[in-house]
Scaffold this motif. Structure first.
Motif, PDB file in Angstrom:
ATOM      1  N   LEU A 126       0.684  -1.265  -0.013  1.00  0.00           N
ATOM      2  CA  LEU A 126       0.015  -0.024   0.074  1.00  0.00           C
ATOM      3  C   LEU A 126       0.834   1.412  -0.131  1.00  0.00           C
ATOM      4  N   GLU A 131      -0.318   4.509  -1.000  1.00  0.00           N
ATOM      5  CA  GLU A 131      -1.800   4.786  -0.315  1.00  0.00           C
ATOM      6  C   GLU A 131      -1.296   4.664   1.259  1.00  0.00           C
ATOM      7  N   SER A 133      -1.460   3.389   4.963  1.00  0.00           N
ATOM      8  CA  SER A 133      -1.293   2.033   5.495  1.00  0.00           C
ATOM      9  C   SER A 133      -1.408   2.116   6.897  1.00  0.00           C
ATOM     10  N   ALA A 150      -3.660  -2.161  -5.210  1.00  0.00           N
ATOM     11  CA  ALA A 150      -2.526  -1.309  -5.236  1.00  0.00           C
ATOM     12  C   ALA A 150      -1.519  -2.405  -5.752  1.00  0.00           C
TER      13      ALA A 150
END
Length: 269
Positions: A126, A131, A133, A150
């Protein structure tokens, strides 16, 4: 034509590949023993003065950022350059890449060098994909399913294979994907088994025509051995030696019969 885990294990055992492992201090001994038990030949060569030269003769290179330092990073870069110049596959393990600025920067720089395979837990994958996490340090606190999109995106960006490992593993090259089940709940309680799995991915990549097939075979071998070792184990301490024995004992025929791999629907990257 794809190669099955059974076929690849037979090839690996018939001609053990030399795998250069630039890994962390905690994992070196364990990773070497795992590769030897599985049937490969490990070499922990990391200094920049020889890492590039050695990568040209090894069958594959694995790079693990668990214990980062400037000399380690220099050795990683030299080795990756050598591997790529010789057309050899290389595997990235972005340990705790979300934890600090140094790790985020180093991991991003290494991903830009187009790893053949990336293997990490859900939190690491991630993070590599930009992104958020929930990972803290080396512990992955996100589920594998939370990182599947992802992983697909990351595979499409790098042109490589991405493996998200956990209770049930996920592997994708951006179009193909599969899940691998098995293992043992004692595996996360043993230091550096994930790092060792990265080394095994390198071993299979050295003998496979397709890194997707190589990754499936490595994860399946680990999962079958973990499931076998769990039977009769009293706890994480007794699991560790049983796991090495199980890795060694799994035959190509047994791997073919016991691997729990489920192919998923292909998607457009």
């Amino acid at each position: 034509m794809s190669q099955s885990p059974q076929e690849l294990l037979a090839v690996l055992r018939a001609a053990p590949p030399l795998v250069q492992c630039i890994t962390n201090y905690v994992a070196m001994n364990i990773a070497a023993n795992v590769l030897l038990a599985a049937g490969a030949s490990p070499a922990m060569v990391s200094d920049a003065e020889e890492a590039g030269e050695f990568a040209r003769i090894a069958g594959a290179l694995t790079v693990n950022i668990g214990t980062l330092s400037s000399p380690f990073v220099s050795g990683m870069r030299a080795a990756i350059e050598g591997a790529q110049a010789a057309g050899k596959p290389w595997v990235l393990d972005p340990v705790a890449c979300q934890a600090t600025a140094l790790r985020r920067r180093t991991a991003a720089d290494l991903v830009a060098l187009k790893p053949t395979i990336i293997r990490g837990n859900a939190s690491e994958i991630l993070s590599l994909a930009g992104e958020a996490s929930r990972g803290q340090g080396v512990d992955g606190r996100d589920s594998v399913t939370a990182a599947e999109d992802a992983a697909r995106w990351l595979a499409a960006q790098t042109g490589g294979v991405v493996a998200v490992t956990g209770e049930s593993d996920f592997v994708t090259d951006g179009t193909r994907a599969a899940r691998i089940a098995g293992g043992s709940p004692y595996m996360p309680m043993n230091t550096a088994l994930g790092c060792s799995l990265t080394g095994l991915c390198g071993a299979y990549a050295a003998v496979a025509d397709d890194p997707f097939d190589a990754t499936l075979a490595a994860l399946a071998h680990f999962a079958v051995a973990g499931r076998r070792a769990h039977e009769g184990t009293q706890g994480p301490g007794s699991f560790a030696p049983r796991f090495l024995d199980a890795l060694h004992a799994v035959s190509p025929e047994a791997l073919g019969a016991e691997a729990d791999i489920r192919a998923l629907e292909s998607v457009t990257a």
